[in-house]
Design an enzyme around this catalytic site. Structure first.
Site, PDB file in Angstrom:
ATOM      1  N   GLU A 166       0.800  -1.227   0.000  1.00 47.79           N
ATOM      2  CA  GLU A 166       0.000   0.000   0.000  1.00 47.79           C
ATOM      3  C   GLU A 166       0.838   1.286   0.000  1.00 47.79           C
ATOM      4  O   GLU A 166       0.617   2.207   0.786  1.00 47.79           O
ATOM      5  CB  GLU A 166      -0.982   0.003   1.176  1.00 47.79           C
ATOM      6  CG  GLU A 166      -1.958  -1.152   1.111  1.00 47.79           C
ATOM      7  CD  GLU A 166      -3.267  -0.878   1.821  1.00 47.79           C
ATOM      8  OE1 GLU A 166      -3.375   0.140   2.510  1.00 47.79           O
ATOM      9  OE2 GLU A 166      -4.197  -1.682   1.669  1.00 47.79           O
ATOM     10  N   GLU A 369      -5.535  -8.454   0.129  1.00 49.21           N
ATOM     11  CA  GLU A 369      -6.383  -8.057   1.265  1.00 49.21           C
ATOM     12  C   GLU A 369      -7.795  -7.772   0.782  1.00 49.21           C
ATOM     13  O   GLU A 369      -7.982  -7.189  -0.284  1.00 49.21           O
ATOM     14  CB  GLU A 369      -5.845  -6.797   1.971  1.00 49.21           C
ATOM     15  CG  GLU A 369      -4.569  -7.013   2.727  1.00 49.21           C
ATOM     16  CD  GLU A 369      -4.095  -5.759   3.441  1.00 49.21           C
ATOM     17  OE1 GLU A 369      -4.930  -4.915   3.814  1.00 49.21           O
ATOM     18  OE2 GLU A 369      -2.870  -5.607   3.588  1.00 49.21           O
TER      19      GLU A 369
END
Ligand code: BGP
Length: 469
Positions: A166, A369
């Site tokens: 991320e 995720e």
């Protein structure tokens, strides 16, 4: 178009689950581990815990791997903590820390679980942060040396590698979440830090391809397809700007080694363009990721900016989706339900996000995720009835089948999270796990593990390689 007979999941589909080192391990200073910027944090949101113990996976690793095996996981996505392996980031190695990850990986392999290793998950060594962090090109070299150690130690055992978790969230919300490189380097343009991460990532990819040719590597951004609030052209333009700044800036750089034109124009207009050294773009263009991992929680929705700079944060301040003055305003999507933390829930958006990424880059995709944070309750008999999580997972997994029927090449799916762990910013009460960890934010209790209803559901799905009826 809804595929009435969606394609079955391919044989060998990687049914996994995810964690991150700092959120699950604890043992924050055990056996020679150094301090990361997470450990250096002294301020935590009211009512939330720190990461010193987390889920104490460091001392429960064999038990947890046995639970992953009982689940029937085909893969397990986890991150190694840089400071467990190189305590000050660029100095001596820590044999005990390296040994811990060998124990974890060997345990996974012994149970037929494919390790998916994230090299960096928000946990910059504090010693590097104090020397400029990602604002310094020296951190690029330190990361590549760290990669060299990882590949030497684990290259023969780990087939799938993720570079930086991320990166886009670190850049867009790093200050809010304290996840980029601590308060010491706030004076450096965050897009200069981002550029250094892009170069570090590219050099790590090239190094793996050269030294471990059988392994595969890719980036792991958080990708959310951005909708326009209306068909009003100004809103459509705002959504396109948001997609470029939030999503394509990062993946165009990782895949093509170039800055997305719309995003670059935004950086120029804001005076935020990074200094690019000779050779950087060539290094980035030579990285050639083998696949793209991405984390998906929900889509976002954008509208044309309001006049003036006071851009309201809509979509709920828990759902991290800010506006950008003069470009886009993040707004709530009235057609979507929200979870207990104000995060919107959009399974069809998951399919849209698959399509958007695959259409642009045409590389295999791995979901690293996707999950539902909730206030789970441990019953007196040791059960946890998280049917709301089963519903979330079922609805999103059904859309993976739709995406596969759309022609998207999907490698696997790793829901967040394998076991309960400490949220990036909302404590352990915000539970995501298939396994309940018996502790609260203010009470360690016994840290016992309990299988939630979602554990048995996911176990059945994996065994049948199909959604249970
Ligand atoms: C992603 C992070 C994970 C995890 C997840 C859930 O941004 O990669 O580390 O935290 O979000 O978010 P949160 O913990 O804020 O609920």
């Amino acid at each position: 178009m809804q595929h009435t007979q969606p394609a079955p999941f391919p044989e060998g589909f990687l049914w996994g689950a995810s964690t991150s080192g700092y959120q699950v391990e604890g043992g924050w200073d055990a056996d020679g581990k150094g301090r990361s910027i997470v450990d250096a944090r002294t301020q935590f949101p009211a009512g939330t815990t720190d990461y010193t113990v987390a889920s104490d996976h460091y001392h429960h690793v064999d038990e947890d791997v046995a639970l992953f095996a009982e689940l029937g996981l085909k893969a397990y996505r986890f991150s190694v903590q840089w400071t467990r392996i190189v305590p000050d980031g660029d100095g001596a190695e820590n044999p005990d820390g390296i040994a811990f990850y060998h124990r974890l990986i060997d345990g996974l392999l012994a149970h037929g679980i494919t390790p998916v290793l994230t090299m960096y998950h928000f946990d910059l060594p504090q010693a590097l942060a104090e020397k400029g962090g990602w604002g310094s090109r020296a951190t690029i070299d330190a990361f590549v040396r760290f990669a060299e150690i990882l590949y030497r130690e684990f290259g023969a055992k780990v087939p799938y590698w993720l570079t930086i978790n991320e990166q886009n969230m670190m850049v867009l919300f790093g200050g809010t979440l304290g996840i980029i490189d601590g308060p010491d380097n706030a004076d450096v343009n965050v897009y200069q830090k981002n550029h250094h991460m892009l170069v570090a990532q590219a050099r790590a990819m090239e190094l793996l391809h050269r030294t471990v040719p059988t392994a595969k590597i890719g980036p792991a951004p958080n990708i959310a397809y951005v909708y326009a609030e209306s068909c009003r052209p100004e809103d459509v333009l705002a959504a396109d700007d948001f997609n470029a700044v939030r999503n394509w800036l990062y993946l165009d750089a990782a895949v093509h080694g170039r800055y997305n034109a719309t995003a670059w124009a935004y950086l120029e207009a804001k005076g935020l363009t990074p200094t690019i050294e000779p050779g950087d773009l060539e290094v980035m263009a030579a990285a050639h990721p083998d696949f793209l991992a991405f984390n998906y929680y929900a889509t976002h929705t954008a509208a044309a900016p309001l006049e003036g700079d006071d851009v309201p944060i809509e979509g709920g301040d828990q759902h991290i989706s800010f506006g950008e003055p003069g470009y886009y305003r993040a707004v709530a999507n009235p057609h979507l339900p929200k979870n207990a933390f104000g995060w919107e829930i959009d399974p069809i958006g998951f399919r849209m996000t698959f399509r958007a990424i695959y259409d642009r880059y045409h590389l295999p995709l791995l979901v690293t995720e996707n999950g539902l944070g909730a206030f789970d309750v441990l019953e007196a008999d040791g059960t946890v009835h998280d049917d709301y999580r089963i519903d979330y997972l079922r609805d999103h997994i059904a859309q993976i089948q739709q995406a596969i029927s759309d022609g998207v090449d999907v490698l696997g799916y790793c829901p967040w999270s394998a076991i309960d762990l400490v949220s990036t910013h909302q404590g352990i009460a915000k539970r995501y796990g298939l396994v309940y960890v018996n502790r609260d934010d203010d009470d360690l209790k016994d840290l016992a593990r309990y299988r939630k209803d979602s554990f048995a559901w996911y176990q059945k799905l994996i065994a049948g390689n199909a959604l249970p009826d």
